[in-house]
Design an enzyme around this catalytic site. Structure first.
Site, PDB file in Angstrom:
ATOM      1  N   ASP A  13       9.928   5.589  -4.078  1.00 61.99           N
ATOM      2  CA  ASP A  13       8.919   5.132  -2.942  1.00 61.99           C
ATOM      3  C   ASP A  13       8.758   6.120  -1.995  1.00 61.99           C
ATOM      4  OD1 ASP A  13       8.021   3.439  -0.647  1.00 61.99           O
ATOM      5  OD2 ASP A  13       7.452   2.073  -2.330  1.00 61.99           O
TER       6      ASP A  13
ATOM      7  N   TRP B 174       5.080   0.875  -1.956  1.00 59.88           N
ATOM      8  CA  TRP B 174       4.377   1.386  -3.335  1.00 59.88           C
ATOM      9  C   TRP B 174       5.075   0.635  -4.420  1.00 59.88           C
ATOM     10  CZ3 TRP B 174       0.186   2.481  -1.277  1.00 59.88           C
ATOM     11  CH2 TRP B 174       0.050   3.381  -0.153  1.00 59.88           C
ATOM     12  N   ASP B 175       6.393   0.649  -4.441  1.00 54.52           N
ATOM     13  CA  ASP B 175       7.190  -0.289  -5.251  1.00 54.52           C
ATOM     14  C   ASP B 175       6.822  -1.706  -5.468  1.00 54.52           C
ATOM     15  OD1 ASP B 175       9.073   1.605  -6.310  1.00 54.52           O
ATOM     16  OD2 ASP B 175      10.528   1.236  -4.487  1.00 54.52           O
ATOM     17  N   VAL B 176       6.658  -2.338  -4.276  1.00 54.43           N
ATOM     18  CA  VAL B 176       6.207  -3.741  -4.357  1.00 54.43           C
ATOM     19  C   VAL B 176       4.773  -3.639  -5.049  1.00 54.43           C
ATOM     20  CG1 VAL B 176       5.463  -5.718  -2.837  1.00 54.43           C
ATOM     21  CG2 VAL B 176       7.419  -4.349  -2.100  1.00 54.43           C
TER      22      VAL B 176
ATOM     23  N   GLY C 192       5.367  -3.073  -8.538  1.00 61.60           N
ATOM     24  CA  GLY C 192       5.822  -4.191  -9.376  1.00 61.60           C
ATOM     25  C   GLY C 192       4.838  -5.226  -9.925  1.00 61.60           C
TER      26      GLY C 192
END
Length: 406
Positions: free
Chosen positions: A136, A165-167, A170
């Site tokens: 991220d 961006w990870d969230v 996911g």
């Protein structure tokens, strides 16, 4: 009403670490899917990631792996890898679903797995679209966000503590798997779904206009705490408490004007600047004058008085508070909010644990779960899914191929 969750007929195998892929599995598990983690003996790269409890248990790992089952296998041994591949490709109408953010080679190779189960669905999360490594924080640096974050006077990049961006990725992992599973249920066809963290960031930058803005020669600058393109920022009350007030929509703006009683002052600002402050875009170039007027009103009053006035008028606002204040004083972050349950997490203690934020009319909300102990479900899952009986499991354990709970 069914308590087990809307996805209770799905069995998903997950081999992952860090944020995005485990969050995809968590999203599915909290909707009732049976999500089985394949864990290496001793735990993966993120098994001891900060923050840690007083007993050196990763709060990070526990948070992202709630409501899942853990199978601990010796993945350095061919027999351990064979068990992993058998779990991924095991029969079952709602099975044959696999999520990973490891490179799709060796025992994770889609073509190898597909030979075992033709309708396999595999979602592979990559760093970039070429399969390169990225996280991220490197993606955020590449797309330019650190140069539009922070004080106006600062030229240095400012990294963001939230892995946005990870969230987003996911949740796209979960969306992609469910879309592919819907396609399979209609056609009988499996597929390999690939998703790149960097592509998620680039797509969102496009969706929000950042890319077109730069193409048109007006790349975004820094505006500190001012809300770009409308009105909103932080303000200090007379007692030092800080609040954020937003006038994005016309209704929000009118509520803020009503709460402060500054209608005549604000009308004069509009006339002076030749701007129509009923328009969202015109409030942004007038932000300095508007902030001086509204900020002066707030600075002359205590937090309690500001809060009361804002609530009466229906202002879109919030207090600034620390995470500690959120946890210990805000009823939204407590069991008063049906999002939360209190659970006993091994190695951590009694903590708040959120359920899925989705609420389905046809299903009871699944109670918040805890993260498994590493290898807690190895024997049970191998028995249920692969038919390995106690004696066979014992032999695998004695040879160091599998491990029970640590």
């Amino acid at each position: 009403m069914l308590a087990q969750g809307i996805l209770s007929d799905l069995r998903i195998v997950e081999a992952s670490n860090f944020v995005a892929a485990p969050l995809g599995g968590l999203t599915l598990a909290q909707m009732g899917a049976d999500v089985i983690r394949i864990d290496p003996l001793g735990g993966g790269l993120d098994f001891s990631r900060w923050p840690m409890s007083n007993d050196d248990v990763s709060l990070f790992w526990c948070g992202l792996n709630k409501s899942k089952r853990s199978v601990a296998l010796n993945l350095g041994d061919p027999e351990g890898r064979e068990l992993a591949m058998s779990l991924i490709s095991a029969p079952g109408e709602g099975a044959g679903l696999f999520v990973t953010n490891f490179p799709p080679r060796g025992w994770l190779d889609y073509d190898k797995l597909k030979k075992r189960r033709a309708d396999l669905i595999q979602v592979t999360l990559q760093g970039d679209h070429k399969g390169g490594s990225a996280v991220d924080y490197t993606v955020n640096a590449r797309v330019g966000i650190p140069y539009v974050t922070g004080p106006v006077s600062d030229d240095a990049p400012v990294n963001h503590v939230l892995p946005a961006w990870d969230v987003a990725t996911g949740h796209l992992v979960a969306t992609g798997l469910l879309a592919a599973e819907r396609h399979r249920s209609r056609t009988g066809q499996g597929q390999h779904v690939k998703l790149a963290l960097e592509d998620v960031a680039l797509s969102v930058m496009g969706h929000l206009g950042f890319i077109a803005e730069a193409q048109l020669g007006c790349a975004r600058g820094r505006y500190g705490n001012d809300l770009f393109g409308a009105f909103g920022r932080d303000f200090a009350c007379a007692d030092g408490r800080r609040v954020i007030a937003i006038g994005l929509t016309l209704k929000q703006w009118n509520s803020l004007v009503e709460a402060t009683g500054l209608a005549q002052t604000i009308e004069a600002i509009g006339v002076q600047l030749g701007l129509d402050l009923a328009k969202e875009g015109d409030r942004f170039p007038a932000r300095r004058e508007l902030c001086a007027a509204i900020g002066g009103w707030i600075a002359a009053r205590s937090f309690a008085d500001v809060a009361a006035s804002f609530d009466r008028a229906g202002v879109c606002w919030a207090p600034y508070q620390t995470i500690d204040e959120l946890v210990h004083t805000d009823p939204a972050c407590s069991v008063e909010n049906p999002l939360f349950d209190t659970v006993d997490q091994s190695g951590v203690g009694r903590v708040l644990s959120p359920r899925s934020a989705l609420r389905f009319d046809a299903f009871d909300a699944r109670a918040a779960g805890t993260a498994p102990a590493l290898g807690e479900h190895t024997e049970a899952v191998l028995g249920e899914v692969l038919g390995i009986d106690g004696a066979a499991y014992g032999r695998l354990h004695d040879r160091g191929i599998v491990h029970g709970p640590w």
